[in-house]
Every structure is written in C-alpha cells, then in structure tokens.
Write an enzyme that holds these catalytic residues in place. Structure first.
Site, mmCIF file in Angstrom:
data_model
loop_
_atom_site.group_PDB
_atom_site.id
_atom_site.type_symbol
_atom_site.label_atom_id
_atom_site.label_comp_id
_atom_site.label_asym_id
_atom_site.label_seq_id
_atom_site.Cartn_x
_atom_site.Cartn_y
_atom_site.Cartn_z
ATOM 1 N N GLU A 1 -38.929 -7.263 -30.405
ATOM 2 C CA GLU A 1 -39.370 -5.880 -30.619
ATOM 3 C C GLU A 1 -38.230 -4.994 -30.139
ATOM 4 O O GLU A 1 -37.847 -5.035 -28.980
ATOM 5 C CB GLU A 1 -40.658 -5.619 -29.839
ATOM 6 N N CYS B 1 -41.096 2.667 -26.572
ATOM 7 C CA CYS B 1 -40.584 2.412 -27.913
ATOM 8 C C CYS B 1 -41.469 3.049 -28.967
ATOM 9 O O CYS B 1 -41.046 3.283 -30.090
ATOM 10 C CB CYS B 1 -40.434 0.915 -28.156
#
Length: 994
Positions: free
Chosen positions: A754, A788
C-alpha cells in the site's frame, strides 16, 4: 428507580380532558379537508408523502437539496432525478408534471415553479419568518390569540469561530428588537402574568453548541470555558432588557456537558436568583428520567426555580444511526410507546415537584397534554408553575383548545432563511408524516379509544434494552465514547501511567527471547521532542539472519497448528488490547503525535483486525468441495512460508497489527520490522502477542534500519511474502527487488504494498456546504494530513467555489493546534524534523504556483506545521500531483462536475476519494468513473472500518487486496486442489455420490 404514572389517580381525569381537547381539535378540520379536496400543492405534497414510503424518502431528499439549486432548470432536473425513478409510485398529476424532455423547456419551468412554490409555502407553515420584522408580525398575531412565544434562530451549522461570534451577536440583536417591539404590546393576563407575577414577554431559545465551533465532550473543560463566556454575555444582555432565555437540548453526545455547563453558571452569584431561564429534557432518551430527578435535586440546592421544557426529542433517526455505527448502546427508546410512557412519567415527576421547578410540557399529543392538565388540576399546581408548548405550524388547533381552557400556551417559533431552515423543515415533515405521529393518526380518523389509550409498555423493561439485536456476521468493537465522564477519567489515568514508563528500553524479540543490540535509538514525542518515549534496540543484519532461521525452524510446527488454535491466539490478543485500550491510545498519542480520539479509533481497528481475520481464516479453512459421483475434489489453502511485515509510523498499531496477524493466522511465520519512529508501540504489540500465546520463533519483532535490515529481509531467498505499507518510492523498490530470483530460491515472492495517495474530494453545486466544509477539514487536517487516505485536493465547481473557500478558511482557522495529548487538539505535530522540513519545501513550491488562502502558525517546541490552504491551484501543479503527507490542501476550481471528475482522476494514484453532492446522476457517475479504491459519498474520506469499508487502492497506490476485506487473507495463502478417485472396481461409497 423508574417512575410509573399513577393511572388510578390521574387516568379518569386524563381521559375526560383528552376527549374534550380532541373534540375541539377535530372541529372544522380544514387541513384534512384540503388533503381530500386537493386544494393546495403544499398540502398535497404531505398527503402523497404519507401514502407512499418510497415517495416520502425521495421527496424529502429533493426538498433538502432545493435551497442549493439556483435556477429553474436545476430544480426541474433534480425533480426528475429524485422522483422519476421507477421505484417511486407517483400520483397521476405529479407524474404528468414530470413528463418533460428538457429541464429548460416550458413544461420543466412550470414544474420547477409549481413545486418550489409549494415547498416554500410548506416551509412558511413551520418557520415563523425569514427576518426579525416578519417574526415580530408572527408573534404579534400569536399574542392576539393569547399565546406566548419563544424564538429559535435557524442558521448554518456553526463550524467556525466567526460564526459562533455571529450567533451570539444575532441573538443579542434579536432580543433588542423584540423587546423594543414589546413596548407597544398591551398586557395580556393569560400569558404576561401568573399568580401576581409579571412574566417576560420576550423569550428566545438557544443551543450551546452554536457558541463554540469546536464544542466537544472530550475537551469538556475547554468547551465549558469558551461557551460559558458567551452565555454570560447573553444572559446579562437579556436581563438588562427584561427577556427570558431558554436553552435547547441537542444530540445525546452533548447532553451531559450541556447540563453541567448550565448548572455551574446558574449557581454563580450573578445568576443564581434568575428564574427567567429554562433547560430542556428529551423524553426519548432512556436516562432522561434520571436527568429530571438530578435537575430537581439541583434546583432544591439552588433555591430558585427554573423552567424545564419536556419534549419527546427531535433527533431519533440520527441517534439510532450513530449508535448502530459506533456499536454503542442505544441512547433512545426504540419503541415510540416507551417514549410516550417516559414522557408521562417525567410529566408527573415535574408537576409533583412544582415548588422547585416550572414545567413546560411540549407535545402535540392530546393525551400527553391532557395528562399534564389532569395532574396540575388534581394537585392545584399554581398557574405560574406550568405551561403548555407547541411547535409553530404543528399544533395550532391543540394550542387554541388549551388557550380556551385558560392555560398558558407558548409557541416555539423558528425563524431564518429557507436555506438554513431546510434541515429544520425536514425534521418537521418527518414527524408529521411518520406512521407513529399523533398528528397523522388523528388525521387518519383512528378510533378515539385508540388515540387516547395509555402507552401499553413496561417502561422499566424498555429502559433495560439498551442494545439492538446485532446483525449476523462480524461486529466491530466500539470506540470509546468520550461523552462519558468515566471514559475521560480513564484516559487521563492512562496518560499518567504511561508517563511513568517513559524512557524505558525495548529490545528485539528473536526466537522467543529479547536480545541485546549494539545500537539503541531514542523514540521521541513529536509534540515535545525533548521527551524520550522509549529507547529501541536495532538489530544488525546478522541478527536478522538469526531471526529468519528461527522462523524457518518454527514454520513446520506452526503450519500444522490447528486453525482454531491460531485464531484463538488472535482473539486473546484482541481481548488484551481491549483491556489495555486507554493505555495503548496514550502510547500512540505520545510516540507519533496522533490526537486522542484518532488514537482510540486506531486501537479499535487493531482489535477488529484480530477478530475479523480470526473469523475469516476459520471460514477459509472449510475449503470448497467440487465433488462428482466417484470423485472428490477439495479446494483448500496452505500458508506460503515466511512473511516479512514492514509497517509504517502513521498507523503504528493498527496497520502493523493487521498485516502481522493476517500473516500469522494463515499459518506463516512472521518477522515484523516497524518504522523506527514508532517502534515502542510495536513493542507493545509484541508484548500482547506473546501474552496471547504466540509460540517461540513464530513471530519476531525486529526493529532495524530500513536501508540495511529491511533490504536484507526483502531480498532474502527464504522470504515468501512481503507486506508493506509506506511510500511509493520504497514500495516500488521492494516490488522490483522481490521480482528478482535469488540463488537457492524456489518460489516467487508475493508482495502486498500500500503506497499512498493524492486523494481528492469533489464538491459540486448541489452539495450541503455545512457538511462538505466539515468533511474536507476533517479529511485534510485530521492527524495533520499524515494519512494515506487524507484529502490533499478538493475540487470545487466554480458556481460555489468562492463561498466554499471562504467557509473552508474560516473553519480551518477555528481548529485548535497543539500537543496531541491535549483534549482540545485537532491538529498535532508531524512525525519528525525530516517530515517537517519536506512539507515546508512543498509549501514554498505551492506559493510559487498558487495563491495562499490560509497559512496558520504553529508551536515551536515540537514538529508542528500549521494547516496551509492553497487556492486557484492548477490541476497539474506540484502540490496537486505529489503526495505531501502533511497539513497542506490544494483547492482546485472546475467549471462543472464532468471537469471536476477528470481533475480528480488526473493523478498516478487511486486510493480514496470523496464527493459531496445531492445530485443523483453525479453520485451515480462518481460510483462508475471515480478511480479510487474507496469512494466516500457525502462524508469524510478517512477512517475506513474493518469488515465495513475494506481499505486499499490501485494504480500507483498499491498492489494487493483490500485490508479488512473478505479476500485479504488469500494473499497470505497458496490454494491447492486435491482430487481423489474413490471408485474401487466400479464401486463408490455412497457419500461420494452425495
């Protein structure tokens, strides 16, 4: 103790009075006649809504959107979108009206004019005026009908300190103008005096949350201070002019803080003798009877009575939804009969204590008002000591009937423009058209005996049922409810405990033993970098090799460990985390600078990962049978081998835990290498896994320098899988390295990576700006933008661009910046000096290519950066394309929604995105075309929840399935198919045939 209404004492009299009132309200029922005769559009809208649930939902959604629509074409288009769906059953007249091909056509213009006029007419039924002069005319008309009033100022949600100050000033002006107008009003004995006492002719109703934009039970002390200063100013102004003040009650989360603030102020010498002030109790709350008892006890202590307004409550849907989403106990009764019974019990309690309290009974239910009168007459309650209240536009006939009986009636009158008043209007419409509404049941000619029957429910039992039946499947753990004082105390105690443990040394765990290291680093508090949170031993490459060999040795035994046993270790770990929730939150706050509420939510996520993945592995272990006669076909899974988990600092517990336990429960031996700046928290996770029973060598905690130890483990030939969360640069490097086959390596490595995002929120012209501004601020500046999933771009259509930027700037100015552990803090520090300096470099680049709409200062003693907002940002600019990972927001203008969507998609990332819109076609288009892994509609874009919003993206945001989702564990497993021919000489067992 639960008070039950003494039916033997009051019931006969209640029934007698109720029948008289009901007969009076049913005379000349022009409203019902208008429904039947179809004379007025506004009445027809209500009639149609009552007859069709699907239409009711769509019609009210359209009404909610209407104030944001600025042309007849927009209104016509939205009318078609909301009501044109095949699932909505429409009356013939409305169906014919919607039959136009072009919203700009004459039929479209006619439809828009007709419906918008009807809705405006409907709004004016419930809103007493759009300005003070209209309100004065309304209350003068009410006074001619011998009715008193209280005025509530409708407005935009108070999300900025500018708006909070304006709220105070507008109320001061309202009181000034009303009292000036009152000088020409004659005395009306029924409402202006009672028992020889002169009453205030002017009363206003206010809400505490509107006095401070950051009102928050977690920051009880700070909220009290900011709110109390403004309340005192208002109370003094009202006293000087002879006006009364009533304090409304809002959402349940604010109840206790609201009551505490008011009780403290009203015990102060300056205000203690005031009797022209009121507070509110909501009967739909399970603990409202206890609140009433406490209020009466407090009033006895105070020595001077105040008014308690008793209402049913106006936020039922909101309260039940929030409790369900948070997995909290339901604060409201789930059965309307229980609310009615509680209302009656509290009515009795208040009136039987009339020497201490003035009762204001607010209801449109004839029985509820009749009971109050029965009790008051039976007890000879003085007229000063109680009054009846109704909402403007909803209880007209009941109000007149009560006035005719000689009772003081006060009408609650909201006023304001249609746009801010729409939320209020929707609540009123929902009440009017609900199946359980007394008004609706009365209109539907329900039998008198049924309308006036006492609530048939065991109130004590209803109060005990605080939880709804949970749905089947995974249910996440509840976040801490900081509205509860005990929870706030526990958080304070946890910080005290953790501070006593600061500076300890945490060593790596290799093969079940904590090992000494040559290098030890300090992990510091980013809010105050002189404070050492802990000392962390970093392993060498040689120690990394030892850890790898220990994992290899442990793997055969771990893979054979029954799945139930592995899953139960995760469940024990979850239980331990839940027991240590407040402590773990404190460690997160102090080591990585995450504000308290967000740290608490992270602990919830870690707990959820453990329990969810335990359930998921047990599901996957069952495998799948594809049997045919004479042959069995079994589809099963096996672990891959050795997993290397490289976790980030921004979610140091949740992400580290999620990746680690996923690897462990699937049977892989796991090495966890955390970010250096958050290694103390992962040391705490290590302690929990060890205590939960993880076997020696199966899990290893290996903090070390990423450039050395991390690279060594990634390239190691015995590594089967790498689970990584971090930057795109490092993720791509890991992906490339893992693809290279090493000597003696007999497998391809699996990479789960990720790698961040450049996330956008689109705000179109139909958006609810209150909701959009709050959502963007939370998404952009929560945890200083170090998620994020954070919003770093907001794309706004030009029709509302300037208005949005103005409110966005003011809302951001109102945020509190400070040390993460302070309960008032919304924006804390960034993680370290490197991050701070890198963000500052991006800010300078932004200044070269955009306009600075806001740049806030920040404290100097930590790694702080104040929020920065850039406006007029070019879509291809540096700050619009590159991940900054800090509190920097780019606001980009788009000419329309289509262009906004293209801008939002115009980056290399595809992680999260959001849209604020009330246009169904825009929402549908975003669902189909917005290139993000997680799309959020009309809410903030951070805070994904395990099992509800599995998290992860695509493009350059990462590779792999979504964390917390049903296919995440598959990445840690190898699938196998086992086929067996079960025939012997043409014979097969009967179970093979089945």
């Amino acid at each position: 103790m639960v008070l039950q209404v003494q039916t033997s004492t009051y019931e006969a009299k209640t029934q007698e009075i109720a029948r008289q009132l009901l007969a009076a309200t049913q005379e000349n029922r022009s409203f019902l006649a208008s429904l039947r005769d179809q004379m007025r559009w506004d009445d027809k809208l209500l009639a149609w809504a009552m007859s069709n649930p699907g239409l009711r939902v769509q019609l009210f959604r359209f009404i909610d959107t209407l104030p944001a629509l600025h042309s007849k074409a927009e209104i016509a288009s939205h009318l078609q979108e909301y009501l044109g769906d095949e699932s909505v059953e429409l009356p013939a007249a409305l169906k014919g009206m919607l039959n136009f091909a072009n919203p700009d056509s004459m039929p479209g213009q006619v439809a828009a004019t007709t419906v918008s006029t009807a809705v405006e007419t409907l709004a004016h039924k419930y809103i007493a005026g759009e300005n003070i002069q209209q309100v004065i005319k309304t209350v003068e008309r009410l006074r001619k009908e011998k009715m008193a009033f209280t005025i509530d100022l409708l407005g935009e949600a108070v999300i900025t300190e500018t708006e909070a100050q304006s709220y105070l000033e507008r109320y001061q002006e309202l009181i000034t103008q009303l009292t000036e107008a009152s000088k020409r009003w004659g005395n009306i004995g029924a409402i202006d005096e009672a028992d020889g006492e002169q009453l205030a002719k002017v009363q206003v109703s206010v809400k505490l949350t509107a006095f401070y934009s950051q009102f928050d039970p977690l920051d009880a002390q700070g909220s009290e201070q900011r709110v109390s200063d403004r309340i005192r100013i208002l109370l003094r102004h009202a006293k000087n002019l002879g006006a009364a003040i009533h304090f409304d009650m809002e959402q349940y989360a604010y109840k206790d803080l609201t009551l505490n603030i008011l009780q403290k102020i009203l015990l102060e010498d300056e205000f203690r003798q005031r009797t022209d002030i009121g507070i509110t109790i909501q009967a739909y709350l399970r603990d409202s009877e206890n609140d009433a008892r406490n209020a009466i006890a407090w009033l006895k202590q105070r020595g001077y009575p105040l008014t308690i307004r008793l209402v049913k409550g106006a936020y039922w849907d909101q309260e039940t939804i929030k409790a369900a989403q948070k997995h909290w106990a339901q604060p409201v009764f789930n059965d309307k009969a229980a609310t009615d019974a509680n209302f009656e019990a509290i009515t009795q309690l208040l009136l039987e204590n009339h020497q201490y309290v003035y009762s204001a009974i607010g209801s449109h239910n004839v029985r509820s008002q009749a009971l109050a009168i029965a009790i008051a007459e039976t007890l000879n309650v003085p007229r000063r000591r109680f009054e009846m209240q109704v909402l403007y536009g909803m209880g007209d006939k009941l109000a007149k009937a009560l006035v005719d009986r000689g009772y003081r009636v006060r009408v609650y009158c909201p006023y304001g423009e249609l746009l801010p008043g729409m939320a209020y209007l929707i609540r009123r419409l929902l009440e009017n058209t609900a199946n359980s509404s007394f008004l609706r049941q009365n209109l539907e000619d329900k039998p008198v005996e049924e309308l006036l029957a006492p609530p048939d429910i065991n109130l004590a039992h209803a109060k005990a049922l605080r939880h709804k039946e949970e749905e089947e499947g995974f249910v996440g753990v509840a976040d801490t409810d900081f509205a509860e004082e005990e929870e706030r105390k526990e958080a304070v105690q946890a910080f005290t405990k953790v501070r006593g443990e600061l500076g300890r040394t945490y060593l790596p765990l290799i093969n079940g033993e904590y090992v000494q290291t040559a290098e030890v680093i300090d992990s510091v508090n980013p809010s105050n970098f002189s404070q050492v949170v802990g000392k962390v031993g970093l392993i060498t490459v040689e120690q990394a090799e030892a850890a790898m060999q220990a994992a290899k040795a442990a793997f055969p035994g771990w893979r054979r460990t029954p799945v139930k046993q592995r899953a139960d270790i995760l469940r024990r770990a979850a239980d331990l985390m839940e027991q240590r929730r407040a402590e773990l939150s404190a460690w997160i706050v102090l080591e990585v600078g995450k504000p308290v509420k967000e740290a608490d939510a992270e602990v919830s996520e870690a707990i959820d990962f453990c329990r969810y993945y335990a359930e998921e592995m047990e599901r996957l272990y069952e495998g799948i049978n594809y049997d045919v006669p004479g042959e069995t076909n079994r589809y099963i899974y096996q672990p891959r081998g050795i997993a290397v988990v490289i976790s980030p600092w921004n979610f140091p517990l949740a992400i580290a835990c999620g990746m680690t336990v996923a690897a462990l429960v699937t049977g892989n031996c796991t090495l966890l290498k955390p970010a250096e700046t958050s290694s103390v928290i992962t040391a705490k996770l290590t302690e929990i896994l060890v205590e939960a029973g993880i076997p020696q060598g199966v899990f290893q905690y290996v903090p070390g320098k990423g450039s050395q130890v991390g690279a060594y483990l990634v390239s190691h030939p015995d590594t089967h899988l790498i689970a990584f969360t971090g930057s795109q640069e490092v993720g791509c490097r890991i992906y490339a390295e893992a693809a290279t086959l090493k000597p003696l390596q007999k497998h391809m490595k699996r990479v789960i990576a990720e790698m961040g995002g450049k996330n956008a929120i689109i705000v179109d012209e139909s958006a609810d700006l209150d909701q959009a501004v709050v959502g963007v601020v939370q998404s952009a500046f929560g945890y200083s933008g170090q998620k994020c999933s954070a919003c770093s771009r907001v794309v706004v259509v030009e029709a509302i661009y300037d208005a949005f930027v103005r409110r966005l700037v003011e809302a951001t100015k109102s945020l509190n910046i400070g040390e993460a552990e302070l309960p008032s803090t919304q924006v804390g520090p960034v993680i370290d000096a490197n991050a701070r300096d890198r963000i500052r470099e991006y800010i300078e680049k932004g200044k070269a290519e955009s306009q600075v709409a806001l740049e806030l200062s920040a404290p100097e003693h930590g790694y702080f950066i104040g929020p920065v907002i850039f406006s007029e940002v070019p879509p291809n600019g540096t700050i619009a394309q590159q991940e900054i990972f800090g509190p920097v927001l780019a606001v980009i203008k788009a000419k329309d929604f289509t262009q906004a969507l293209a801008i939002a998609n115009g980056t290399d990332y595809a992680l999260t995105g959001g849209i604020y819109s009330r246009t169904p076609s825009h929402i549908q288009q975003a669902q189909e075309e917005f290139e993000v892994g997680n799309l959020y509609i009309n809410r903030n874009i951070t805070g994904a929840i395990v099992g509800r919003q599995p998290f992860g993206g695509f493009k350059l945001s990462g590779v792999g399935s979504k964390a917390g989702g049903p296919d995440y564990l598959l990445q840690f497993l190898e699938p196998r198919t086992i086929t067996e021919n079960i025939q012997r000489q043409g014979f097969a067992p009967i179970e093979g045939v089945d």
